[in-house]
Design a protein around this motif. Sequence first.
Motif, PDB file in Angstrom:
ATOM      1  N   PHE A  56       5.376  -6.649  -6.377  1.00  0.00           N
ATOM      2  CA  PHE A  56       5.741  -5.430  -5.663  1.00  0.00           C
ATOM      3  C   PHE A  56       6.273  -5.815  -4.277  1.00  0.00           C
ATOM      4  CE2 PHE A  56       5.393  -1.192  -3.910  1.00  0.00           C
ATOM      5  CZ  PHE A  56       5.521  -0.378  -5.035  1.00  0.00           C
ATOM      6  N   ARG A  57       7.223  -5.019  -3.773  1.00  0.00           N
ATOM      7  CA  ARG A  57       7.810  -5.350  -2.482  1.00  0.00           C
ATOM      8  C   ARG A  57       6.733  -5.378  -1.403  1.00  0.00           C
ATOM      9  NH1 ARG A  57      11.908  -1.465   0.351  1.00  0.00           N
ATOM     10  NH2 ARG A  57      12.748  -1.274  -1.757  1.00  0.00           N
ATOM     11  N   ALA A 108       9.343   1.853  -0.252  1.00  0.00           N
ATOM     12  CA  ALA A 108       8.886   1.559  -1.611  1.00  0.00           C
ATOM     13  C   ALA A 108       7.519   2.174  -1.896  1.00  0.00           C
ATOM     14  CB  ALA A 108       8.816   0.051  -1.821  1.00  0.00           C
ATOM     15  N   MET A 109       6.818   2.576  -0.839  1.00  0.00           N
ATOM     16  CA  MET A 109       5.460   3.098  -1.037  1.00  0.00           C
ATOM     17  C   MET A 109       5.503   4.519  -1.596  1.00  0.00           C
ATOM     18  SD  MET A 109       2.395   3.600   1.709  1.00  0.00           S
ATOM     19  CE  MET A 109       1.246   4.970   1.505  1.00  0.00           C
ATOM     20  N   PRO A 110       4.830   4.732  -2.765  1.00  0.00           N
ATOM     21  CA  PRO A 110       4.777   6.087  -3.315  1.00  0.00           C
ATOM     22  C   PRO A 110       3.822   6.933  -2.487  1.00  0.00           C
ATOM     23  CG  PRO A 110       3.399   4.639  -4.611  1.00  0.00           C
ATOM     24  CD  PRO A 110       4.046   3.776  -3.557  1.00  0.00           C
ATOM     25  N   ASN A 111       3.861   8.244  -2.667  1.00  0.00           N
ATOM     26  CA  ASN A 111       2.905   9.070  -1.934  1.00  0.00           C
ATOM     27  C   ASN A 111       1.531   8.982  -2.581  1.00  0.00           C
ATOM     28  OD1 ASN A 111       2.051  11.597  -3.493  1.00  0.00           O
ATOM     29  ND2 ASN A 111       4.245  11.506  -3.876  1.00  0.00           N
ATOM     30  N   TYR A 112       0.493   9.126  -1.774  1.00  0.00           N
ATOM     31  CA  TYR A 112      -0.879   9.088  -2.281  1.00  0.00           C
ATOM     32  C   TYR A 112      -1.549  10.448  -2.174  1.00  0.00           C
ATOM     33  CZ  TYR A 112      -0.944   4.300  -3.639  1.00  0.00           C
ATOM     34  OH  TYR A 112      -0.689   3.144  -4.320  1.00  0.00           O
ATOM     35  N   ALA A 113      -0.707  11.499  -2.162  1.00  0.00           N
ATOM     36  CA  ALA A 113      -1.250  12.849  -2.031  1.00  0.00           C
ATOM     37  C   ALA A 113      -2.149  13.214  -3.208  1.00  0.00           C
ATOM     38  CB  ALA A 113      -0.109  13.850  -1.910  1.00  0.00           C
ATOM     39  N   LEU A 114      -1.819  12.692  -4.397  1.00  0.00           N
ATOM     40  CA  LEU A 114      -2.626  12.998  -5.577  1.00  0.00           C
ATOM     41  C   LEU A 114      -3.999  12.344  -5.508  1.00  0.00           C
ATOM     42  CD1 LEU A 114      -0.275  12.550  -8.673  1.00  0.00           C
ATOM     43  CD2 LEU A 114      -1.502  14.622  -8.003  1.00  0.00           C
ATOM     44  N   GLN A 115      -4.041  11.166  -4.882  1.00  0.00           N
ATOM     45  CA  GLN A 115      -5.257  10.361  -4.985  1.00  0.00           C
ATOM     46  C   GLN A 115      -6.177  10.465  -3.769  1.00  0.00           C
ATOM     47  OE1 GLN A 115      -2.280   7.582  -6.282  1.00  0.00           O
ATOM     48  NE2 GLN A 115      -3.873   6.347  -7.221  1.00  0.00           N
ATOM     49  N   ILE A 116      -5.597  10.806  -2.607  1.00  0.00           N
ATOM     50  CA  ILE A 116      -6.419  10.864  -1.392  1.00  0.00           C
ATOM     51  C   ILE A 116      -6.345  12.265  -0.790  1.00  0.00           C
ATOM     52  CG2 ILE A 116      -6.959   9.697   0.779  1.00  0.00           C
ATOM     53  CD1 ILE A 116      -5.237   7.376  -0.074  1.00  0.00           C
ATOM     54  N   GLU A 117      -7.484  12.881  -0.623  1.00  0.00           N
ATOM     55  CA  GLU A 117      -7.568  14.225  -0.044  1.00  0.00           C
ATOM     56  C   GLU A 117      -7.108  14.206   1.425  1.00  0.00           C
ATOM     57  OE1 GLU A 117      -8.944  17.312  -1.202  1.00  0.00           O
ATOM     58  OE2 GLU A 117      -8.524  16.363  -3.129  1.00  0.00           O
ATOM     59  N   PRO A 118      -6.579  15.334   1.934  1.00  0.00           N
ATOM     60  CA  PRO A 118      -6.059  15.338   3.315  1.00  0.00           C
ATOM     61  C   PRO A 118      -7.038  14.805   4.354  1.00  0.00           C
ATOM     62  CG  PRO A 118      -5.452  17.354   2.210  1.00  0.00           C
ATOM     63  CD  PRO A 118      -6.314  16.597   1.243  1.00  0.00           C
ATOM     64  N   ARG A 119      -8.272  15.263   4.335  1.00  0.00           N
ATOM     65  CA  ARG A 119      -9.220  14.780   5.361  1.00  0.00           C
ATOM     66  C   ARG A 119      -9.454  13.278   5.230  1.00  0.00           C
ATOM     67  NH1 ARG A 119     -11.952  18.727   8.361  1.00  0.00           N
ATOM     68  NH2 ARG A 119     -13.478  17.223   9.075  1.00  0.00           N
ATOM     69  N   ASP A 120      -9.457  12.813   3.977  1.00  0.00           N
ATOM     70  CA  ASP A 120      -9.634  11.376   3.756  1.00  0.00           C
ATOM     71  C   ASP A 120      -8.437  10.581   4.266  1.00  0.00           C
ATOM     72  OD1 ASP A 120     -12.085  11.789   2.638  1.00  0.00           O
ATOM     73  OD2 ASP A 120     -11.403  11.664   0.556  1.00  0.00           O
ATOM     74  N   ARG A 121      -7.232  11.210   4.214  1.00  0.00           N
ATOM     75  CA  ARG A 121      -6.051  10.497   4.722  1.00  0.00           C
ATOM     76  C   ARG A 121      -6.205  10.229   6.216  1.00  0.00           C
ATOM     77  NH1 ARG A 121      -2.025  14.765   2.137  1.00  0.00           N
ATOM     78  NH2 ARG A 121      -3.187  14.847   0.175  1.00  0.00           N
ATOM     79  N   TRP A 122      -6.750  11.201   6.935  1.00  0.00           N
ATOM     80  CA  TRP A 122      -7.005  10.989   8.367  1.00  0.00           C
ATOM     81  C   TRP A 122      -8.040   9.889   8.575  1.00  0.00           C
ATOM     82  CZ3 TRP A 122      -3.675  12.550  11.720  1.00  0.00           C
ATOM     83  CH2 TRP A 122      -2.932  13.722  11.507  1.00  0.00           C
ATOM     84  N   ALA A 123      -9.056   9.886   7.699  1.00  0.00           N
ATOM     85  CA  ALA A 123     -10.084   8.850   7.822  1.00  0.00           C
ATOM     86  C   ALA A 123      -9.478   7.476   7.562  1.00  0.00           C
ATOM     87  CB  ALA A 123     -11.225   9.128   6.838  1.00  0.00           C
ATOM     88  N   VAL A 124      -8.569   7.401   6.580  1.00  0.00           N
ATOM     89  CA  VAL A 124      -7.901   6.129   6.297  1.00  0.00           C
ATOM     90  C   VAL A 124      -7.067   5.699   7.507  1.00  0.00           C
ATOM     91  CG1 VAL A 124      -6.086   5.043   4.909  1.00  0.00           C
ATOM     92  CG2 VAL A 124      -7.863   6.375   3.790  1.00  0.00           C
ATOM     93  N   ALA A 125      -6.345   6.680   8.092  1.00  0.00           N
ATOM     94  CA  ALA A 125      -5.532   6.367   9.279  1.00  0.00           C
ATOM     95  C   ALA A 125      -6.424   5.804  10.385  1.00  0.00           C
ATOM     96  CB  ALA A 125      -4.797   7.610   9.761  1.00  0.00           C
ATOM     97  N   ALA A 126      -7.615   6.396  10.538  1.00  0.00           N
ATOM     98  CA  ALA A 126      -8.531   5.914  11.575  1.00  0.00           C
ATOM     99  C   ALA A 126      -9.017   4.505  11.249  1.00  0.00           C
ATOM    100  CB  ALA A 126      -9.723   6.860  11.699  1.00  0.00           C
ATOM    101  N   TYR A 127      -9.262   4.256   9.963  1.00  0.00           N
ATOM    102  CA  TYR A 127      -9.734   2.921   9.588  1.00  0.00           C
ATOM    103  C   TYR A 127      -8.637   1.876   9.784  1.00  0.00           C
ATOM    104  CZ  TYR A 127     -11.654  -0.993   7.042  1.00  0.00           C
ATOM    105  OH  TYR A 127     -12.096  -2.243   6.709  1.00  0.00           O
ATOM    106  N   ILE A 128      -7.376   2.299   9.566  1.00  0.00           N
ATOM    107  CA  ILE A 128      -6.259   1.382   9.843  1.00  0.00           C
ATOM    108  C   ILE A 128      -6.279   0.993  11.324  1.00  0.00           C
ATOM    109  CG2 ILE A 128      -3.730   1.224   9.985  1.00  0.00           C
ATOM    110  CD1 ILE A 128      -3.645   2.820   7.359  1.00  0.00           C
ATOM    111  N   ARG A 129      -6.603   1.974  12.184  1.00  0.00           N
ATOM    112  CA  ARG A 129      -6.744   1.676  13.616  1.00  0.00           C
ATOM    113  C   ARG A 129      -7.838   0.625  13.837  1.00  0.00           C
ATOM    114  NH1 ARG A 129      -2.893   4.928  16.044  1.00  0.00           N
ATOM    115  NH2 ARG A 129      -1.535   3.335  15.146  1.00  0.00           N
ATOM    116  N   VAL A 130      -8.941   0.757  13.086  1.00  0.00           N
ATOM    117  CA  VAL A 130     -10.035  -0.223  13.199  1.00  0.00           C
ATOM    118  C   VAL A 130      -9.535  -1.611  12.825  1.00  0.00           C
ATOM    119  CG1 VAL A 130     -12.256  -0.935  12.240  1.00  0.00           C
ATOM    120  CG2 VAL A 130     -11.847   1.477  12.771  1.00  0.00           C
ATOM    121  N   LEU A 131      -8.803  -1.683  11.699  1.00  0.00           N
ATOM    122  CA  LEU A 131      -8.284  -2.980  11.250  1.00  0.00           C
ATOM    123  C   LEU A 131      -7.360  -3.577  12.312  1.00  0.00           C
ATOM    124  CD1 LEU A 131      -7.404  -2.404   7.480  1.00  0.00           C
ATOM    125  CD2 LEU A 131      -9.232  -3.810   8.424  1.00  0.00           C
ATOM    126  N   GLN A 132      -6.498  -2.717  12.859  1.00  0.00           N
ATOM    127  CA  GLN A 132      -5.556  -3.210  13.862  1.00  0.00           C
ATOM    128  C   GLN A 132      -6.290  -3.744  15.075  1.00  0.00           C
ATOM    129  OE1 GLN A 132      -3.208   0.382  14.140  1.00  0.00           O
ATOM    130  NE2 GLN A 132      -1.518  -0.544  12.988  1.00  0.00           N
TER     131      GLN A 132
END
Lengths: 201, 216
Positions: free
Chosen positions: A123-124, A152-176
């Motif tokens: 995958f790219r 190339a990234m598909p949407n993850y709207a089906l798999q991740i609920e909106p509130r969880d998407r924010w939580a993921v965004a916050a965790y990406i901040r943690v990783l960074q």
Amino acid sequence: MRTDWSGRPAARLIVPAALLALFGAGCRQDMHNQPKYIPLRGSEFFDDGRSARPLVNGAVARGRLREDAALYTGKAGGRALDAFPFPITREALKRGQERFNIYCTPCHDHLGTGLGMAVRRGFRRPPSFHTDRLRQLPPGEIFDVITNGFGAMPNYALQIEPRDRWAVAAYIRVLQYSQNANVADVPPEFRGRLGTPGDMR
Amino acid sequence: MPQIFHRSTNTISRVSIFGAVFALAVVGWALSSLDRSSYATRANTPREQPVAFSHAHHVGDEGFDCRYCHTSVETSSFAGLPSTEICMNCHSQIWADSPELAPVRDSFRTGQSIRWTRVHDLPDFVYFNHSIHVKQGVGCTTCHGPVDKMPLTWQHASLHMEWCLDCHRQPERYVRPRDQVFSVTYQPPPDQLELGRKLVKEYNIQSLTSCSTCHR
């Protein structure tokens, strides 16, 4: 005196026939397979063979009206939100970590460098999270990419609920943060644990 | 009047009485063994599928979490089968020309569902809910077996009522910590009973064995 069965073949068959009928009745599966729909059971009635019917356009499930535009689109006034729409607690971060590890690591890997299993299989490769540009990305934009996909990234709207998407965004901040920190950023009482294996507690 | 039966027939009659009881017992044993056999339960028999999807590859080799595809397992009675869009998340680029995946691409193009064969078919008079089991520390592999080693998927358990009740009567023998529920490599520790009793108390797991728990 012995009964002479020879002249009455019908009578002679009655007993075995009754036994057979009893056995046969025991094997019917009517109650096992009732004429009702369970999830993903097919349907003969509808042309597309599905018992689960698609929603009519514009249908809103009770209690699911998305009134809070910022929370559900990541945008306010046409611009990506520069803050999180709800407080990011430790709880939310742990949720974000869990969701990230399920849905994002196949490409982005556990650290966000973009060398997940799918990438190793062809995958790219997505960009690493650890560049100045991505460290500056507003959370609303990360939310938008998860919701609508990007490149190339598909949407993850089906798999991740909106509130969880924010939580993921916050965790990406943690990783960074974790990949771009120095010893001075670590509270003195935790510095002794540096270099020892552990997870986010 | 002379004796009709010779003395030796006593033995024959005794043997035949015992023989009849024995024969009945054998028939009963054979029937119950047949009922529990994988021939009747269809356990351990891989099912033919329209696409030869391999859990061994996706879970075992690539390390996908169950929830990547079975998205509703934590929130609904049904674990959920991935929509074709989820397959295409990767297969838009990986194995994108493979003839094996032609049905997936057709489904994506036309919007028609792929008709998978159901592997776990509970009788319709049984109510089962995935989300509560997952939430209370019942691991995926506890019921579904070593999914990460299944090239084609098969049913691991008998799905008999006695199998359900085995855990419902003594959940402490099977529960695991919540953060291990989706692990496919988790092995119960040697002190499972001790850990189990602790978890049963901590998670407030009830031993529900009334009929209406499942037959509602």
